[in-house]
Design an enzyme around this catalytic site. Structure first.
Site, PDB file in Angstrom:
ATOM      1  N   ARG A  83       5.990  10.087 -11.991  1.00 40.98           N
ATOM      2  CA  ARG A  83       7.209  10.615 -12.513  1.00 40.98           C
ATOM      3  C   ARG A  83       6.870  12.220 -11.838  1.00 40.98           C
ATOM      4  O   ARG A  83       5.786  12.641 -12.232  1.00 40.98           O
ATOM      5  CB  ARG A  83       8.035  10.499 -13.239  1.00 40.98           C
ATOM      6  CG  ARG A  83       8.276   9.592 -13.855  1.00 40.98           C
ATOM      7  CD  ARG A  83       9.033   9.207 -15.240  1.00 40.98           C
ATOM      8  NE  ARG A  83       9.118   8.189 -15.658  1.00 40.98           N
ATOM      9  CZ  ARG A  83       8.158   7.578 -16.475  1.00 40.98           C
ATOM     10  NH1 ARG A  83       7.003   7.712 -16.861  1.00 40.98           N
ATOM     11  NH2 ARG A  83       8.828   5.908 -16.920  1.00 40.98           N
ATOM     12  N   LYS A 116       7.681   9.785 -20.316  1.00 39.91           N
ATOM     13  CA  LYS A 116       8.729   9.147 -21.491  1.00 39.91           C
ATOM     14  C   LYS A 116       8.386   9.804 -23.129  1.00 39.91           C
ATOM     15  O   LYS A 116       7.736   8.725 -23.328  1.00 39.91           O
ATOM     16  CB  LYS A 116       9.832   8.964 -20.977  1.00 39.91           C
ATOM     17  CG  LYS A 116      10.361   9.161 -19.161  1.00 39.91           C
ATOM     18  CD  LYS A 116      11.367   8.608 -19.528  1.00 39.91           C
ATOM     19  CE  LYS A 116      12.598   8.993 -17.994  1.00 39.91           C
ATOM     20  NZ  LYS A 116      13.546   7.638 -17.149  1.00 39.91           N
ATOM     21  N   HIS A 142      10.420  10.795  -5.375  1.00 43.51           N
ATOM     22  CA  HIS A 142      10.466   9.552  -6.776  1.00 43.51           C
ATOM     23  C   HIS A 142      10.624   8.991  -5.380  1.00 43.51           C
ATOM     24  O   HIS A 142      10.498   7.617  -5.927  1.00 43.51           O
ATOM     25  CB  HIS A 142      12.329   9.446  -7.071  1.00 43.51           C
ATOM     26  CG  HIS A 142      11.753   8.888  -8.410  1.00 43.51           C
ATOM     27  ND1 HIS A 142      11.588   9.026  -8.917  1.00 43.51           N
ATOM     28  CD2 HIS A 142      12.892   7.304  -8.208  1.00 43.51           C
ATOM     29  CE1 HIS A 142      11.201   8.635 -10.555  1.00 43.51           C
ATOM     30  NE2 HIS A 142      12.385   7.682 -10.680  1.00 43.51           N
ATOM     31  N   ARG A 201       7.332   7.259  -5.593  1.00 40.30           N
ATOM     32  CA  ARG A 201       7.071   6.495  -6.634  1.00 40.30           C
ATOM     33  C   ARG A 201       7.572   5.079  -6.961  1.00 40.30           C
ATOM     34  O   ARG A 201       6.823   4.093  -6.744  1.00 40.30           O
ATOM     35  CB  ARG A 201       7.566   7.152  -7.486  1.00 40.30           C
ATOM     36  CG  ARG A 201       7.886   6.203  -9.441  1.00 40.30           C
ATOM     37  CD  ARG A 201       8.393   6.836 -10.441  1.00 40.30           C
ATOM     38  NE  ARG A 201       8.755   6.433 -11.842  1.00 40.30           N
ATOM     39  CZ  ARG A 201       7.534   6.060 -12.812  1.00 40.30           C
ATOM     40  NH1 ARG A 201       6.246   6.341 -12.715  1.00 40.30           N
ATOM     41  NH2 ARG A 201       8.069   5.078 -14.083  1.00 40.30           N
ATOM     42  N   HIS A 251       6.811   2.445 -17.748  1.00 38.15           N
ATOM     43  CA  HIS A 251       8.164   1.451 -18.292  1.00 38.15           C
ATOM     44  C   HIS A 251       8.117   0.890 -19.449  1.00 38.15           C
ATOM     45  O   HIS A 251       6.990  -0.391 -19.860  1.00 38.15           O
ATOM     46  CB  HIS A 251       8.469   0.273 -16.771  1.00 38.15           C
ATOM     47  CG  HIS A 251       8.782   1.052 -16.266  1.00 38.15           C
ATOM     48  ND1 HIS A 251       8.662   0.080 -14.720  1.00 38.15           N
ATOM     49  CD2 HIS A 251       9.572   2.075 -15.514  1.00 38.15           C
ATOM     50  CE1 HIS A 251       9.615   0.871 -13.619  1.00 38.15           C
ATOM     51  NE2 HIS A 251       9.677   2.300 -14.306  1.00 38.15           N
ATOM     52  N   TYR A 297      11.635  -3.875  -8.029  1.00 39.26           N
ATOM     53  CA  TYR A 297      11.131  -4.267  -7.627  1.00 39.26           C
ATOM     54  C   TYR A 297      10.281  -5.363  -6.875  1.00 39.26           C
ATOM     55  O   TYR A 297      10.287  -5.379  -5.438  1.00 39.26           O
ATOM     56  CB  TYR A 297       9.484  -3.192  -7.799  1.00 39.26           C
ATOM     57  CG  TYR A 297       9.460  -1.949  -8.399  1.00 39.26           C
ATOM     58  CD1 TYR A 297      10.211  -0.787  -7.312  1.00 39.26           C
ATOM     59  CD2 TYR A 297       9.779  -1.193  -9.338  1.00 39.26           C
ATOM     60  CE1 TYR A 297      10.555   0.406  -7.395  1.00 39.26           C
ATOM     61  CE2 TYR A 297       9.975  -0.425  -9.830  1.00 39.26           C
ATOM     62  CZ  TYR A 297      10.282   1.096  -8.112  1.00 39.26           C
ATOM     63  OH  TYR A 297      10.474   1.887  -8.968  1.00 39.26           O
TER      64      TYR A 297
END
Length: 304
Positions: free
Chosen positions: A155, A179, A249, A252, A275, A284
């Site tokens: 990110r 995150k 992004h 990414r 994730h 994806y």
């Protein structure tokens, strides 16, 4: 016209208690914490004006709230997130034995259309990565950042926040704090290794006038902002004639899409992207299928 009622302080305290539980159990980021809190306070306000006891919420009221959100212009994705916040909250209340029945159990979440992230072709990626010069201090930094971004799928906030200690050039790995303060190790590849080695040898000593621990420094010797890096990308897109709207992004997304296109296991891509849920990564596969369909239509002699 009667004045709208506000949630009782006891209800706000209960929401705060739930947020603390999530922080302790899940390690939420500040943005996620604020989203949960905002979603639940908004729902508590709706309940107060229904009127309905916050503890005695029914399935019908939750469904009515979702209709209310739609009628007031809330987008499906935001409504789905708000419903998820409410559902987790009442699951917590059941776990704490504060209520006996889950009002969200049989409520269908807002149906989401599949969001396909914007990506770019491998040809455009190569053109973008080749655009900065290795002979210029700033451009060598940019080239190393772009190569690392595409090589790792970081990110942009993770990229600009990298410290010198998080990158092991010899081993070719980056230790990323993602995150919720979750840590992951991501391989960077030889091209990124070589460019970061050159950046550390030639550019960073010139930029590092304040003995900063940040890896990629601005010309003022401080951490770059996301906006600055985005402007640098736009600069190189104009240089090589890329008309597609590209952001940090986008690279990414390109990283993940191109891995899937080349047969990478979805679980591996999930791990590399950081994730927490495989369903987030599965988008994806849709991007890859769409690309295959486009190629078939463009090149197959009997595609119409």
């Amino acid at each position: 016209m009667s004045k709208a009622k506000k949630p009782e302080q006891a209800e706000l305290d209960l929401i705060e208690r739930f947020i603390h539980f999530l922080l302790f159990e899940k390690g939420l980021s500040e943005n996620t914490r604020q989203a949960y809190q905002s979603d639940l306070i908004q729902f508590a306000s709706y309940c107060a004006n229904a009127p309905c006891d916050f503890y005695a919420v029914t399935q019908e009221l939750v469904q009515a709230y979702l209709v209310y959100l739609t009628e007031n212009g809330v987008k499906q994705r935001s409504a789905a997130r708000k419903f998820s916040s409410i559902k987790k909250f009442y699951k917590y209340l059941i776990g704490e034995k504060l209520i006996e029945r889950d009002p969200c159990q049989f409520v269908k979440p807002p149906k989401l259309s599949i969001y396909l992230p914007k990506t770019i072709t491998e040809q455009d990626v190569n053109a973008l990565l080749d655009a900065p010069s290795e002979e210029d201090t700033i451009e060598l930094r940019d080239k190393a950042m772009l190569e690392l971004l595409y090589a790792t799928g970081l990110r942009v906030t993770e990229l600009v926040g990298l410290t010198f200690q998080q990158v092991n050039v010899e081993l070719g790995v980056v230790r990323v704090i993602g995150k919720g303060n979750k840590e992951r190790l991501v391989p960077m590849g030889e091209l990124a290794q070589d460019l970061i080695t050159k950046y550390l040898a030639y550019s960073r000593p010139e930029l590092n006038k304040q003995q900063s621990e940040v890896l990629f420094l601005s010309n003022r010797s401080v951490q770059m902002t996301r906006q600055t890096f985005w402007h640098r990308i736009k600069h190189y897109c104009l240089r090589v004639g890329i008309s597609t709207e590209i952001s940090p992004h986008t690279l990414r997304h390109a990283f993940a899409t191109h891995l899937v296109n080349h047969g990478a296991d979805l679980r591996v891509v999930q791990s590399l992207l950081g994730h927490s849920d495989l369903s987030t990564t599965q988008i994806y596969t849709h991007v890859a299928k769409l690309r295959l369909q486009q190629l078939h239509q463009a090149h197959h002699p009997r595609s119409g």
